[in-house]
Write a protein that holds these residues in place. Structure first.
Motif, PDB file in Angstrom:
ATOM      1  N   LYS A  53      -0.473-110.023  -4.842  1.00 53.03           N
ATOM      2  CA  LYS A  53      -2.192-109.833  -5.199  1.00 53.03           C
ATOM      3  C   LYS A  53      -2.293-108.501  -5.737  1.00 53.03           C
ATOM      4  CE  LYS A  53      -3.711-108.575  -0.680  1.00 53.03           C
ATOM      5  NZ  LYS A  53      -4.651-108.619   0.330  1.00 53.03           N
ATOM      6  N   ARG A  54      -3.313-108.007  -6.554  1.00 52.05           N
ATOM      7  CA  ARG A  54      -3.552-106.807  -6.933  1.00 52.05           C
ATOM      8  C   ARG A  54      -4.322-106.016  -5.746  1.00 52.05           C
ATOM      9  NH1 ARG A  54      -4.721-110.878 -10.234  1.00 52.05           N
ATOM     10  NH2 ARG A  54      -3.777-110.794 -12.334  1.00 52.05           N
ATOM     11  N   THR A  55      -3.885-104.733  -5.657  1.00 52.38           N
ATOM     12  CA  THR A  55      -4.553-103.966  -4.620  1.00 52.38           C
ATOM     13  C   THR A  55      -5.461-102.903  -5.194  1.00 52.38           C
ATOM     14  OG1 THR A  55      -2.493-102.395  -4.548  1.00 52.38           O
ATOM     15  CG2 THR A  55      -2.792-104.530  -3.030  1.00 52.38           C
ATOM     16  N   ILE A  56      -6.424-102.467  -4.698  1.00 53.87           N
ATOM     17  CA  ILE A  56      -7.169-101.447  -5.082  1.00 53.87           C
ATOM     18  C   ILE A  56      -6.564-100.054  -4.918  1.00 53.87           C
ATOM     19  CG2 ILE A  56      -9.484-100.168  -4.810  1.00 53.87           C
ATOM     20  CD1 ILE A  56      -9.742-103.030  -5.792  1.00 53.87           C
ATOM     21  N   SER A  57      -6.689 -99.284  -5.908  1.00 58.70           N
ATOM     22  CA  SER A  57      -6.004 -97.941  -5.913  1.00 58.70           C
ATOM     23  C   SER A  57      -6.455 -97.267  -4.773  1.00 58.70           C
ATOM     24  CB  SER A  57      -6.122 -97.232  -6.970  1.00 58.70           C
ATOM     25  OG  SER A  57      -5.773 -95.763  -7.130  1.00 58.70           O
TER      26      SER A  57
END
Length: 107
Positions: A53-57
């Protein structure tokens, strides 16, 4: 100052069959990535038991994407290949990235 896209790690740690696996990868110097389609991936082979999954920076003040998280329980021994690619918006120009990682899954 370098404007080359880099990653928080260069090599993924090994995994074990039927044991939980969790690894985050941050993407640096790619520029702003506000849209989901700016970070893509392919996993080979399919149905490994791992999800991405994508993560927030961690450094984003705007909640932009900045990396991925690999998690799950590997189903079989062997090698898993993960190719991460995408682009960001930058004042310098669009920053494209493409990197392949491998996970060795032990019995």
């Amino acid at each position: 100052m370098s404007h080359e896209v880099t990653f928080s790690i260069n090599k993924l740690p090994e995994a074990n069959v039927n044991q939980p696996y969790l690894q985050k990868i941050e993407i640096y110097n790619a520029g702003a990535m506000p849209d989901e389609d700016q970070i893509q991936w392919e996993v080979t082979p399919e149905n490994t038991g791992l999800t991405i999954k994508r993560t927030i920076s961690e450094t984003s003040r705007n909640g932009f994407f900045g990396g991925i998280e690999i998690s799950g329980i590997p189903k079989f021994q062997g090698e898993i290949t993960i190719n991460i690619h995408g682009y960001g918006y930058s004042s310098y120009s669009g920053r494209k990235f493409n990197k392949t990682f491998h996970i060795k899954v032990n019995p």
